[in-house]
Design a protein around this motif. Structure first.
Motif, short mmCIF file in Angstrom:
data_model
loop_
_atom_site.label_atom_id
_atom_site.label_comp_id
_atom_site.label_asym_id
_atom_site.label_seq_id
_atom_site.Cartn_x
_atom_site.Cartn_y
_atom_site.Cartn_z
N CYS A 55 96.21 14.71 9.95
CA CYS A 55 95.39 13.92 10.89
C CYS A 55 93.99 13.68 10.33
O CYS A 55 93.42 12.60 10.52
CB CYS A 55 95.31 14.64 12.23
SG CYS A 55 96.86 14.64 13.17
N GLN A 56 93.44 14.68 9.64
CA GLN A 56 92.11 14.49 9.04
C GLN A 56 92.16 13.46 7.91
O GLN A 56 91.30 12.57 7.82
CB GLN A 56 91.59 15.83 8.50
CG GLN A 56 91.21 16.82 9.58
CD GLN A 56 90.83 18.17 8.99
OE1 GLN A 56 91.69 18.97 8.62
NE2 GLN A 56 89.53 18.42 8.89
N GLU A 81 92.28 9.40 8.35
CA GLU A 81 91.08 8.56 8.44
C GLU A 81 90.88 7.75 7.17
O GLU A 81 90.30 6.68 7.20
CB GLU A 81 89.85 9.45 8.69
CG GLU A 81 89.89 10.24 10.00
CD GLU A 81 89.82 9.33 11.21
OE1 GLU A 81 88.88 8.52 11.27
OE2 GLU A 81 90.72 9.42 12.07
N GLU A 82 91.37 8.25 6.04
CA GLU A 82 91.23 7.56 4.76
C GLU A 82 92.36 6.56 4.51
O GLU A 82 92.30 5.77 3.57
CB GLU A 82 91.19 8.57 3.61
CG GLU A 82 90.08 9.60 3.72
CD GLU A 82 90.17 10.64 2.61
OE1 GLU A 82 90.74 10.32 1.54
OE2 GLU A 82 89.68 11.78 2.82
N PRO A 122 94.03 4.14 6.93
CA PRO A 122 94.17 3.56 8.26
C PRO A 122 95.45 2.76 8.46
O PRO A 122 95.86 2.53 9.61
CB PRO A 122 92.94 2.66 8.38
CG PRO A 122 92.52 2.39 6.98
CD PRO A 122 92.86 3.63 6.22
#
Length: 246
Positions: free
Chosen positions: A93-94, A97-98, A100
């Protein structure tokens, strides 16, 4: 399809995996995971592309999975138990962000707290907490604080990662903290190799647990003030009143 699915494999054997997890693995093009977990399923999926990294390469493993998904493939990040309980769901999940354009889905599995409890009987019938004794990612001082708070609050505890070659005395140290709040006779249990060949379970006292060698394949349960040993089972009553209905 640019998609990554975090899949919990459950405690061990294939028949303990959820139906949803099994269906997702069949649909995925690439399976990524810790080497031990990939080795455990590779015979079931010989037609899949399998990618693995050793322990302590979690960020690299998750980034590799995201990059494979970003190429337009459906990728499974496999974890033991449940991917959201000390698994890779958080890292995925973190990193999302990279990436999308990559869709992320989390498919739950059966974590060791639940599968181990089923082997022992019913130790988690009332409020409980799960604490890992591994200090690779969490300072031992914080683990001590959590153990002390949980002991004082009379939670049933489920302890993951209770020992290793470098942490041979960590379970003993945890028991010493809990003995500040619990009687030495407190009912405890341990299960080794949950759902796999060589599964072993034992119900014992907190004092006995303190002196018992365990390893990373063992899950430990520490009862609260009401937990009982009934035969060979560990049971924490929830407060139901048993009435004679004869």
């Amino acid at each position: 399809m640019k998609k990554i699915v975090v899949v919990g494999l459950g405690p061990g054997e294939r028949d303990q995996m959820t139906f949803e997890a099994a269906k997702v693995l069949e649909r995925c093009d690439v399976l990524v995971g810790y080497q031990y977990y990939i080795d455990s399923i590779k015979d079931q999926y010989p037609h899949k592309r399998l990618l693995a990294t050793p322990m302590r390469r979690e960020v690299e493993r998750c980034r590799m999975a995201m990059e494979e998904a970003d190429k337009g493939q459906m990728v499974a990040m496999v974890c033991s138990g449940d991917g959201g309980v000390y698994g890779m769901a958080g890292l995925i999940c973190q990193l999302a962000e990279e990436y999308p354009q990559v869709e992320v889905e989390i498919v739950p599995g059966v974590t060791a707290a639940l599968s181990g409890a089923a082997v022992l009987g019913a130790p988690l019938m009332h409020d409980f907490c799960v604490i890992s004794l591994s200090d690779l990612l969490t300072p031992w001082e914080l683990i001590e604080k959590r153990l002390d708070a949980a002991g004082a609050a009379d939670f049933v505890l489920c302890l993951y990662n209770p020992s290793s070659r470098k942490r041979a005395d960590y379970l003993q140290k945890a028991c010493d903290i809990l003995l500040r709040h619990r009687r030495s006779e407190t009912v405890c249990g341990l299960v080794r190799n949950i759902g796999r060949e060589g599964e072993e379970a034992r119900v014992l006292s907190l004092a006995q647990l303190r002196e018992t060698p365990v390893d990373m394949f063992t899950t430990v349960f520490v009862g609260n003030s009401c937990t009982q040993q009934l035969g060979n089972r560990m049971v924490t009553p929830r407060g139901y009143h048993l009435e004679d209905r004869r």
